[in-house]
Design a protein around this motif. Structure first.
Motif, short mmCIF file in Angstrom:
data_model
loop_
_atom_site.label_atom_id
_atom_site.label_comp_id
_atom_site.label_asym_id
_atom_site.label_seq_id
_atom_site.Cartn_x
_atom_site.Cartn_y
_atom_site.Cartn_z
N VAL A 96 0.84 -1.20 0.00
CA VAL A 96 0.00 0.00 0.00
C VAL A 96 0.88 1.25 0.00
CG1 VAL A 96 -1.72 1.31 1.30
CG2 VAL A 96 -1.91 -1.17 1.12
N LEU A 97 1.93 1.24 0.80
CA LEU A 97 2.84 2.39 0.83
C LEU A 97 3.50 2.60 -0.53
CD1 LEU A 97 4.48 1.97 4.36
CD2 LEU A 97 2.78 3.67 3.64
N ALA A 98 3.84 1.52 -1.22
CA ALA A 98 4.43 1.63 -2.56
C ALA A 98 3.45 2.28 -3.53
CB ALA A 98 4.85 0.25 -3.06
N ILE A 99 2.18 1.90 -3.45
CA ILE A 99 1.15 2.50 -4.31
C ILE A 99 0.99 3.98 -3.98
CG2 ILE A 99 -1.33 2.51 -4.85
CD1 ILE A 99 -1.26 -0.56 -4.43
N LEU A 100 0.93 4.29 -2.68
CA LEU A 100 0.77 5.68 -2.26
C LEU A 100 1.94 6.53 -2.75
CD1 LEU A 100 -0.63 5.31 1.37
CD2 LEU A 100 -1.85 6.15 -0.63
N ASN A 101 3.16 6.00 -2.66
CA ASN A 101 4.34 6.74 -3.10
C ASN A 101 4.36 6.96 -4.60
OD1 ASN A 101 5.32 7.10 -0.52
ND2 ASN A 101 6.47 5.18 -0.55
N LYS A 102 3.72 6.09 -5.37
CA LYS A 102 3.67 6.22 -6.83
C LYS A 102 2.62 7.24 -7.28
CE LYS A 102 6.53 2.90 -8.09
NZ LYS A 102 7.80 3.15 -8.68
N ALA A 103 1.65 7.54 -6.42
CA ALA A 103 0.60 8.49 -6.79
C ALA A 103 1.20 9.89 -6.87
CB ALA A 103 -0.53 8.45 -5.78
N ALA A 104 1.12 10.51 -8.05
CA ALA A 104 1.70 11.83 -8.26
C ALA A 104 0.75 12.93 -7.79
CB ALA A 104 2.04 12.02 -9.74
N ASN A 105 -0.53 12.70 -7.94
CA ASN A 105 -1.54 13.70 -7.59
C ASN A 105 -1.82 13.62 -6.09
OD1 ASN A 105 -4.21 14.79 -7.08
ND2 ASN A 105 -4.45 14.92 -9.31
N LEU A 106 -1.67 14.75 -5.41
CA LEU A 106 -1.87 14.79 -3.95
C LEU A 106 -3.30 14.39 -3.57
CD1 LEU A 106 -0.57 15.42 -1.24
CD2 LEU A 106 -1.27 17.80 -1.53
N LYS A 107 -4.28 14.82 -4.37
CA LYS A 107 -5.68 14.46 -4.09
C LYS A 107 -5.87 12.95 -4.19
CE LYS A 107 -9.46 15.17 -6.87
NZ LYS A 107 -10.39 15.97 -7.67
N HIS A 108 -5.31 12.31 -5.22
CA HIS A 108 -5.41 10.85 -5.39
C HIS A 108 -4.72 10.13 -4.23
CE1 HIS A 108 -5.92 11.48 -10.00
NE2 HIS A 108 -7.01 11.81 -9.31
N LYS A 109 -3.58 10.65 -3.83
CA LYS A 109 -2.84 10.06 -2.70
C LYS A 109 -3.68 10.12 -1.42
CE LYS A 109 1.73 10.32 -2.37
NZ LYS A 109 3.11 10.79 -2.11
N ALA A 110 -4.35 11.23 -1.20
CA ALA A 110 -5.19 11.40 0.00
C ALA A 110 -6.38 10.43 -0.05
CB ALA A 110 -5.67 12.84 0.12
N ILE A 111 -6.99 10.28 -1.21
CA ILE A 111 -8.13 9.37 -1.36
C ILE A 111 -7.69 7.93 -1.10
CG2 ILE A 111 -9.76 8.38 -3.02
CD1 ILE A 111 -9.92 11.23 -4.27
N LEU A 112 -6.57 7.53 -1.69
CA LEU A 112 -6.06 6.16 -1.49
C LEU A 112 -5.73 5.90 -0.02
CD1 LEU A 112 -3.79 5.83 -4.64
CD2 LEU A 112 -5.90 4.58 -4.19
N ALA A 113 -5.10 6.87 0.63
CA ALA A 113 -4.76 6.72 2.06
C ALA A 113 -6.02 6.60 2.91
CB ALA A 113 -3.90 7.90 2.50
N LEU A 114 -7.03 7.40 2.58
CA LEU A 114 -8.29 7.35 3.32
C LEU A 114 -8.98 6.00 3.13
CD1 LEU A 114 -10.37 8.88 5.04
CD2 LEU A 114 -11.41 9.66 2.90
N LEU A 115 -9.00 5.51 1.90
CA LEU A 115 -9.61 4.20 1.63
C LEU A 115 -8.89 3.09 2.39
CD1 LEU A 115 -10.35 4.41 -2.19
CD2 LEU A 115 -12.01 4.30 -0.35
N TYR A 116 -7.57 3.12 2.35
CA TYR A 116 -6.81 2.08 3.05
C TYR A 116 -7.06 2.16 4.55
CZ TYR A 116 -3.00 -0.67 4.96
OH TYR A 116 -2.26 -1.59 5.65
N GLY A 117 -7.05 3.35 5.09
CA GLY A 117 -7.26 3.53 6.52
C GLY A 117 -8.64 3.08 6.97
N SER A 118 -9.65 3.33 6.15
CA SER A 118 -11.01 2.94 6.54
C SER A 118 -11.25 1.44 6.39
CB SER A 118 -12.05 3.72 5.74
OG SER A 118 -11.97 3.38 4.37
N ALA A 119 -10.56 0.82 5.43
CA ALA A 119 -10.75 -0.63 5.19
C ALA A 119 -9.97 -1.45 6.21
CB ALA A 119 -10.29 -1.00 3.79
N SER A 120 -8.90 -0.93 6.71
CA SER A 120 -8.04 -1.75 7.56
C SER A 120 -7.99 -1.27 9.00
CB SER A 120 -6.62 -1.77 7.00
OG SER A 120 -6.09 -0.46 7.00
#
Length: 141
Positions: free
Chosen positions: A113-137
């Motif tokens: 998950v951290l590797a995917i987050l680090n690959k996200a260039a768009n800050l908004k996309h990174k925030a959405i992915l982090a929020l999804l991961y945090g809520s699912a886990s």
């Protein structure tokens, strides 16, 4: 009773109760599958026993490979037919509903998950992915 007579009685009951059309079709399809199965077993519907119904449920599970949720829909239709149309008793201790197995979500390892987050260039996309991961886990960490 013939298939047509059963259908007329079922449709009358549905009309009196105000059952939605989608439920009517589903119930009729499952009831007729049950009747066909019993006729292939050379059983008269009025003589069907709890044991016969148990065998039908095993057939749905083992031969047809249906899920617990789908089998429970068949059980509901058969119960309705058996009690409301045929007029027989239903023993839930002998004919239980199947337990549905709840599957836990698959949560990828933290490093993936951290590797995917680090690959996200768009800050908004990174925030959405982090929020999804945090809520699912949240309860899995």
């Amino acid at each position: 009773m013939s298939m047509q007579q059963y259908k007329q009685e079922i449709e009358l009951y549905f009309e009196l109760k105000g059952t939605p059309e989608s439920s009517r079709e589903s119930y009729l399809r499952r009831i007729f599958a049950f009747i066909n199965y019993m006729q292939n077993q050379h059983k008269c519907m009025e003589d069907v026993t709890d044991s016969d119904i148990q065998q039908y449920i095993l057939y749905l599970k083992k031969e047809k490979g249906l899920s617990a949720g789908t089998i429970n829909c068949y059980i509901s239709a058969v119960k309705f037919f058996h009690t409301c149309i045929i007029g027989k008793e239903w023993d839930p201790k002998k004919i239980p509903r199947m337990k549905r197995i709840r599957k836990s979500p698959v949560i990828p390892p933290k490093q993936d998950v951290l590797a995917i987050l680090n690959k996200a260039a768009n800050l908004k996309h990174k925030a959405i992915l982090a929020l999804l991961y945090g809520s699912a886990s949240g309860s899995e960490k």
